[in-house]
Design an enzyme around this catalytic site. Structure first.
Site, PDB file in Angstrom:
ATOM      1  N   GLY A  48       0.782  -1.238   0.000  1.00 44.22           N
ATOM      2  CA  GLY A  48       0.000   0.000   0.000  1.00 44.22           C
ATOM      3  C   GLY A  48       0.807   1.277   0.000  1.00 44.22           C
ATOM      4  O   GLY A  48       0.339   2.310  -0.454  1.00 44.22           O
ATOM      5  N   ASP A 107      -5.238   1.889  10.858  1.00 44.18           N
ATOM      6  CA  ASP A 107      -6.658   1.568  11.050  1.00 44.18           C
ATOM      7  C   ASP A 107      -6.831   0.941  12.438  1.00 44.18           C
ATOM      8  O   ASP A 107      -6.920   1.653  13.432  1.00 44.18           O
ATOM      9  CB  ASP A 107      -7.094   0.644   9.906  1.00 44.18           C
ATOM     10  CG  ASP A 107      -8.600   0.457   9.817  1.00 44.18           C
ATOM     11  OD1 ASP A 107      -9.322   0.891  10.717  1.00 44.18           O
ATOM     12  OD2 ASP A 107      -9.056  -0.163   8.831  1.00 44.18           O
ATOM     13  N   VAL A 157     -11.383   2.858   2.193  1.00 40.07           N
ATOM     14  CA  VAL A 157     -10.876   3.782   1.169  1.00 40.07           C
ATOM     15  C   VAL A 157      -9.916   3.083   0.224  1.00 40.07           C
ATOM     16  O   VAL A 157      -9.245   2.110   0.601  1.00 40.07           O
ATOM     17  CB  VAL A 157     -10.200   5.005   1.819  1.00 40.07           C
ATOM     18  CG1 VAL A 157     -11.210   5.815   2.609  1.00 40.07           C
ATOM     19  CG2 VAL A 157      -9.035   4.587   2.708  1.00 40.07           C
ATOM     20  N   ARG A 169      -5.442   0.336  -6.780  1.00 37.01           N
ATOM     21  CA  ARG A 169      -4.236   1.000  -6.263  1.00 37.01           C
ATOM     22  C   ARG A 169      -3.840   2.174  -7.156  1.00 37.01           C
ATOM     23  O   ARG A 169      -3.212   3.127  -6.705  1.00 37.01           O
ATOM     24  CB  ARG A 169      -3.063   0.015  -6.183  1.00 37.01           C
ATOM     25  CG  ARG A 169      -3.260  -1.091  -5.152  1.00 37.01           C
ATOM     26  CD  ARG A 169      -1.933  -1.819  -4.929  1.00 37.01           C
ATOM     27  NE  ARG A 169      -2.108  -3.078  -4.217  1.00 37.01           N
ATOM     28  CZ  ARG A 169      -2.167  -3.210  -2.891  1.00 37.01           C
ATOM     29  NH1 ARG A 169      -2.085  -2.139  -2.123  1.00 37.01           N
ATOM     30  NH2 ARG A 169      -2.307  -4.397  -2.325  1.00 37.01           N
TER      31      ARG A 169
HETATM   32  P1  XMP Z   1      -4.454  -2.015  10.617  1.00 37.44           P
HETATM   33  O1  XMP Z   1      -4.101  -0.686  11.276  1.00 37.44           O
HETATM   34  O2  XMP Z   1      -5.892  -2.388  10.807  1.00 37.44           O
HETATM   35  O3  XMP Z   1      -4.299  -1.768   9.078  1.00 37.44           O
HETATM   36  O4  XMP Z   1      -3.524  -3.113  11.028  1.00 37.44           O
HETATM   37  C1  XMP Z   1      -3.512  -2.602   8.397  1.00 37.44           C
HETATM   38  C2  XMP Z   1      -3.625  -2.578   6.930  1.00 37.44           C
HETATM   39  O5  XMP Z   1      -4.970  -2.788   6.532  1.00 37.44           O
HETATM   40  C3  XMP Z   1      -5.147  -2.159   5.321  1.00 37.44           C
HETATM   41  N1  XMP Z   1      -6.306  -1.253   5.450  1.00 37.44           N
HETATM   42  C4  XMP Z   1      -6.916  -0.688   4.428  1.00 37.44           C
HETATM   43  N2  XMP Z   1      -6.681  -0.799   3.118  1.00 37.44           N
HETATM   44  N3  XMP Z   1      -8.467   0.668   2.700  1.00 37.44           N
HETATM   45  C5  XMP Z   1      -7.457  -0.105   2.261  1.00 37.44           C
HETATM   46  O6  XMP Z   1      -7.230  -0.180   1.063  1.00 37.44           O
HETATM   47  C6  XMP Z   1      -8.771   0.825   4.000  1.00 37.44           C
HETATM   48  O7  XMP Z   1      -9.705   1.551   4.350  1.00 37.44           O
HETATM   49  C7  XMP Z   1      -7.956   0.097   4.912  1.00 37.44           C
HETATM   50  N4  XMP Z   1      -7.939   0.001   6.258  1.00 37.44           N
HETATM   51  C8  XMP Z   1      -6.913  -0.841   6.544  1.00 37.44           C
HETATM   52  C9  XMP Z   1      -3.897  -1.419   4.991  1.00 37.44           C
HETATM   53  O8  XMP Z   1      -3.113  -2.195   4.122  1.00 37.44           O
HETATM   54  C10 XMP Z   1      -3.183  -1.299   6.293  1.00 37.44           C
HETATM   55  O9  XMP Z   1      -1.806  -1.295   6.125  1.00 37.44           O
HETATM   56 MG    MG Z   2      -0.853  -1.568   4.309  1.00 33.36          MG
END
Ligand code: XMP
Ligand code: MG
Length: 184
Positions: A48, A107, A157, A169
């Site tokens: 990402g 997140d 998102v 992407r």
């Molecule tokens: P967390 O903080 O939950 O987030 O460990 C880890 C990974 O989850 C993906 N992520 C998202 N990817 N839209 C995305 O495309 C989103 O709204 C979203 N929320 C979380 C992202 O890869 C992040 O590194």
């Molecule tokens: Mg990520």
């Protein structure tokens, strides 16, 4: 604007290309001021980070190195499981180095809290977290970013590196998908 068959799936734009450029440049200047004499290593979290990382390092004109790490939180659909796995480790020793983590979105916090501990265990002199997006609504771990580009609401998102099911992407802005895309 180039032709696109992606935009038809986007419900709304959250952050425009112009806003992204302006904010990434601001972040680059802040990082310059803090790290100019520290020869830091940027560590991007794949996949990402790839667009944000490319823009951020060009906005931060300092002597520095780049590394990437692959992490997976066993994501199914649009939420995190909490179990983080290394899918591609760093290629370089970071002992006593100042590390700047570059992440697309904070997140639940599971990924970055795991990564911060990992980098500290590997002997980093300091770990600074830069996230393009911060979604505080779903935080499970007590972790905050040192630098965040934009705070976003609790919506899934895509764009500017962020995907849904590996797609979108290459959308040049941050957008929200139409709900019917998830249920197809
Ligand atoms: P967390 O903080 O939950 O987030 O460990 C880890 C990974 O989850 C993906 N992520 C998202 N990817 N839209 C995305 O495309 C989103 O709204 C979203 N929320 C979380 C992202 O890869 C992040 O590194
Ligand atoms: Mg990520």
């Amino acid at each position: 604007m180039a032709k696109s068959n992606l935009e038809q799936d986007i419900l709304k734009v959250l952050v425009t290309e112009e806003e992204l450029t302006k904010r990434v440049n601001e972040l680059g200047e802040e990082l310059f001021d803090k790290f100019a004499d520290k020869n830091p290593i940027f560590v991007g979290v794949l996949k990402g980070c790839f667009i944000f990382m490319a823009d951020l390092v060009r906005a931060t004109q300092i002597k520095s190195e780049l590394e990437f790490i692959g992490l997976s939180s066993y994501n199914s659909g649009t939420s995190s499981s909490g179990v983080v796995e290394i899918t591609r480790d760093l290629q370089k020793d970071i002992t006593d180095r100042h590390v700047i983590v570059v992440e697309d979105i904070l997140d639940s916090g599971n990924t970055l809290s795991f990564l911060k501990k990992l980098l500290e265990a590997k002997g980093a002199a300091s770990v600074t977290i830069v996230t393009l997006l911060d979604k505080p609504a779903r935080r499970e771990k007590a972790i905050t970013a040192d630098y965040a580009g934009f705070v976003v609401p609790d919506e899934f998102v895509v764009g500017y590196g962020l995907d849904y099911d590996q797609q979108y992407r290459n959308v040049p802005y941050i957008g929200v998908l139409k709900p019917e895309v998830y249920t197809k």
